[in-house]
Design a protein around this motif. Structure first.
Motif, short mmCIF file in Angstrom:
data_model
loop_
_atom_site.label_atom_id
_atom_site.label_comp_id
_atom_site.label_asym_id
_atom_site.label_seq_id
_atom_site.Cartn_x
_atom_site.Cartn_y
_atom_site.Cartn_z
N TYR A 80 62.89 32.04 29.30
CA TYR A 80 63.01 30.58 29.15
C TYR A 80 61.74 29.85 29.57
O TYR A 80 61.76 28.66 29.81
N PRO A 129 58.64 27.85 28.84
CA PRO A 129 58.24 27.08 27.67
C PRO A 129 56.94 27.62 27.08
O PRO A 129 56.04 28.04 27.81
N ASN A 130 56.86 27.63 25.75
CA ASN A 130 55.66 28.11 25.08
C ASN A 130 54.83 27.00 24.47
O ASN A 130 53.69 27.21 24.07
N SER A 157 55.92 20.49 24.24
CA SER A 157 57.13 19.68 24.14
C SER A 157 58.35 20.33 24.80
O SER A 157 59.34 19.67 25.07
N ASP A 158 58.27 21.63 25.07
CA ASP A 158 59.39 22.30 25.73
C ASP A 158 59.39 22.13 27.24
O ASP A 158 60.37 22.44 27.91
N LYS A 202 70.29 24.45 29.47
CA LYS A 202 69.69 25.19 28.36
C LYS A 202 70.03 26.69 28.48
O LYS A 202 70.40 27.34 27.50
#
Lengths: 396, 320
Positions: free
Chosen positions: B10, B12-13, B16-17, B171
């Protein structure tokens, strides 16, 4: 009158003349047999035991009896590195051209000091490359620095020689020398030797040359005190100034004495005495550290004084009765634990690299992440080894 | 391949994540788009996204070639500045692949370096500035020397806010088909002290027991992972049992591999909760401070801790 020392003159030349080490002889014979038949991976054997129990003698006699030559090296040779390899090259690389095979003898390996780590690794390298048998003698091989060497070697203990065997050997020598000593002097020499037959024969030679043989016991005062007596004197008896020299006559390094005291204070002391005693123990440790750090040896005086007189004076009254003092176990426990924790560390390291955190942080997080490290997909993902997986399963 | 370790799965890559840290993200994004970033200094508590942001920047810059152009290490794990310099030298020798004219070096926990080592690091940064950009990360800016701070664009990360933590938790709840009550969310947040890594780790540990994340389960997992045994040591000591206190102490230190300093820290915090006179608490704190000082000075931690326990034994008898 000849000038040869009796220890040389009566040094055994045949296995049958080595007294009191039957078991060790048997083990060494077996090992050499296995070595010759290539039934063992080990190429070195450690003979260890207290001084004067016949380690070096056994090596030489064994070589003689099995028709080998001894090639002896000492600790300072090992430091030589390059030079050493030149000296050794013919000896280690091929079976010698003359008919006789060779044993490499490394006498008193404990003589390699901490500073000579290079010497020790040189020795390990020699063992790796040589096709000859390496015989190593040592008084004490349980030091951590020898762990690699222990793993690679067959280990054979030599016992202290019992007093009856020593006494008989002394009588035999006197008979051959056509000399006479009184029974009680022989007994005293034997007792004083404490299993060290070389010391006994030396004393015998001196005693038989004196007009009054009992003079040999005059230096008895300096006889070493064993650690149990040291503990008794400190923890039970009234404090007096002789305590200040107490450690001079103990045959143990200071670091070890400190551990013995640390372990055993609570056996004799009540809480108030305990608090005071440990405060002084901690001060002793601080000064010991300052010695190392600043290389200022005067600090040792304070360390010793706190450890002996200080801890002794922490008690309100003398103690009576017998206490069964215990061997310090903390260092051993720490060592064993370190072995165990290696796996944990290597797992944490893999995890750390994988999830972009530091190793220290990963170790700290370990109790939290352990739960899902048990999942086999996770284990595969981190490429854990079988041993690492076993560690996790066992500690779950 | 997606990871089975949730902190990775989980992570973020893309910009915006990322949850929270809005200002920082905007700044980082526009720097990255311009293809010209200065050295960066990320300051903030653990688990707030410093490594993640560094990885995102690198992935945005280099796309699928990011691994060739990125070097990451942790200052507290390296044995001295010379080893770090050597690694940097080897990495910086070759030019970057692709259209970005530099490579990225991420140095985590840079505040673990001594000021002298940081001086050396500063020179290294200058020497390779034509081929490399550094991203340094630390918990406290006060531990980073000024010359380095002045050469870097500074990003200050804040502790995760509760609403952001909840977003992360929800999430994962959806992704892993879990059931998490509001109360459990609350507890996860409290137990994590705003550290996102910790939230996710607690969550994964709990979920490996049951997909229904009850507050009780969360609290058990959190307290199981905390070494409570120091209290047992103090209990033995205060009841006058020195030998057992000592044995337990050694066991705790070995089993959990806790350093002497960590034990001292735990003892120091615990003193205030002990059932003893206020005056005695202060005196024990004095002793604890002295013991810590001696350990820092290099004395054997176990000897110092024994001496400390002995004074707790005395305190238990109302003396001391």
């Amino acid at each position: 009158m000849t000038s040869t020392s009796w220890t040389k003159k009566y040094q055994p030349k045949h296995l049958s003349e080595i007294k009191g080490q039957e078991l060790a002889i048997e083990e060494l014979k077996n090992f050499i047999e296995k070595f010759k038949e290539s039934e063992t991976d080990k190429k070195s054997v450690i003979l260890y035991g207290p001084p004067g129990t016949g380690k070096t003698t056994l090596a030489y006699v064994m070589a003689n009896e099995s028709n080998f030559e001894i090639f002896e090296l000492n600790a300072s040779d090992l430091r030589g590195g390059e030079k050493l390899r030149e000296v050794l090259a013919p000896a280690i690389e091929q079976k010698s051209l003359t008919k006789k095979g060779k044993f490499l003898l490394i006498d008193e390996v404990d003589g390699i000091s901490e500073a000579d780590r290079g010497g020790l690794s040189e020795l390990l390298r020699i063992i790796e490359f040589t096709s000859q048998l390496v015989i190593i003698t040592a008084n004490d091989i349980w030091n951590k620095k020898f762990s690699e060497l222990r793993k690679k070697s067959e280990i054979i203990p030599l016992k202290e020689i019992d007093s009856k065997t020593i006494k008989n050997a002394l009588i035999e020598i006197l008979r051959k020398e056509k000399k006479f000593l009184k029974e009680d002097i022989l007994t005293n020499i034997t007792i004083k030797a404490k299993g060290d037959i070389r010391a006994a024969i030396n004393d015998l030679q001196v005693a038989s040359s004196l007009s009054d043989p009992s003079e040999i016991f005059i230096d008895e005062r300096n006889k070493e005190i064993d650690i149990f007596n040291v503990l008794r004197i400190i923890l039970k008896e009234k404090s007096d100034n002789s305590l200040l020299n107490l450690f001079d006559s103990v045959n143990k390094p200071m670091d070890e004495i400190l551990l013995w005291i640390e372990e055993n204070i609570p056996q004799d002391y009540n809480p108030e005495e305990l608090a005071r005693a440990y405060e002084l123990l901690s001060k002793a440790d601080i000064f010991r550290n300052r010695v190392y750090k600043q290389q200022y040896w005067r600090f040792l005086v304070y360390s010793n004084a706190f450890l002996s007189y200080g801890i002794s004076s922490s008690k309100k009254s003398e103690k009576i009765g017998f206490t069964n003092y215990k061997k310090p176990t903390r260092i051993l426990k720490m060592w064993m634990n370190n072995q165990k924790i290696e796996k944990k560390k290597s797992i944490a390291e893999k995890y750390a690299n994988y999830v972009h955190v530091g190793k220290k942080r990963a170790l700290k997080e370990f109790p939290m992440i352990k739960q899902f490290l048990l999942k086999s997909q996770v284990q595969k993902e981190l490429r854990l080894t079988e041993e690492e997986i076993n560690y996790l399963n066992n500690s779950a | 391949m997606t990871s089975e370790i949730w902190t990775e799965k989980y992570r973020p890559n893309i910009f915006s994540d990322v949850v929270g840290q809005d200002d920082i993200i905007k700044k980082a994004q526009s720097l990255t788009n311009s293809l010209n970033i200065p050295h960066l200094l990320f300051i903030g508590p653990a688990g707030t996204g410093k490594s993640t942001l560094a990885l995102i920047i690198v992935k945005e810059l280099f796309g699928k070639n990011w691994r060739e152009n990125y070097l990451e290490f942790n200052a507290s794990d390296e044995r001295g500045i010379n080893i770090i310099r050597e690694k940097v030298k080897n990495f910086a020798r070759t030019k970057s692949i692709g259209n970005v004219p530099f490579k990225i070096i991420f140095l985590d926990e840079a505040d673990a370096l001594t000021p002298e080592a940081q001086q050396a690091l500063r020179r290294t940064m200058e020497n390779y500035s034509s081929t490399c950009r550094f991203i340094l990360s630390c918990n406290y800016s006060s531990k980073i020397i000024d010359p380095i701070q002045s050469r870097c664009a500074i990003f200050r990360f804040k502790l995760l806010e509760k609403k952001d933590a909840e977003k992360v938790i929800r999430k994962i709840e959806a992704g892993e088909k879990l059931q998490i009550s509001n109360e459990s969310v609350e507890m996860l947040y409290e137990g994590s002290e705003g550290d996102c890594r910790k939230i996710i780790n607690i969550l994964q540990s709990t979920a490996s027991i049951s997909p229904i994340i009850s507050p009780e389960l969360v609290s058990t997992v959190i307290s199981n992972a905390k070494p409570k045994d120091i209290l047992v040591v103090l209990d033995y000591a205060l009841s006058g049992d020195f030998k057992n206190a000592r044995e337990k102490l050694l066991e705790v230190m070995l089993k959990e591999s806790i350093s002497g300093q960590d034990v001292i820290k735990a003892i120091q915090k615990e003193i205030w909760n002990l059932p003893i006179e206020p005056e005695l608490k202060v005196r024990l704190t004095e002793k604890t401070g002295e013991a810590e000082f001696r350990i820092v000075e290099g004395s054997d931690p176990f000897i110092q801790l024994q001496a400390l326990i002995a004074s707790f034994v005395l305190a238990g008898l109302g003396k001391g």
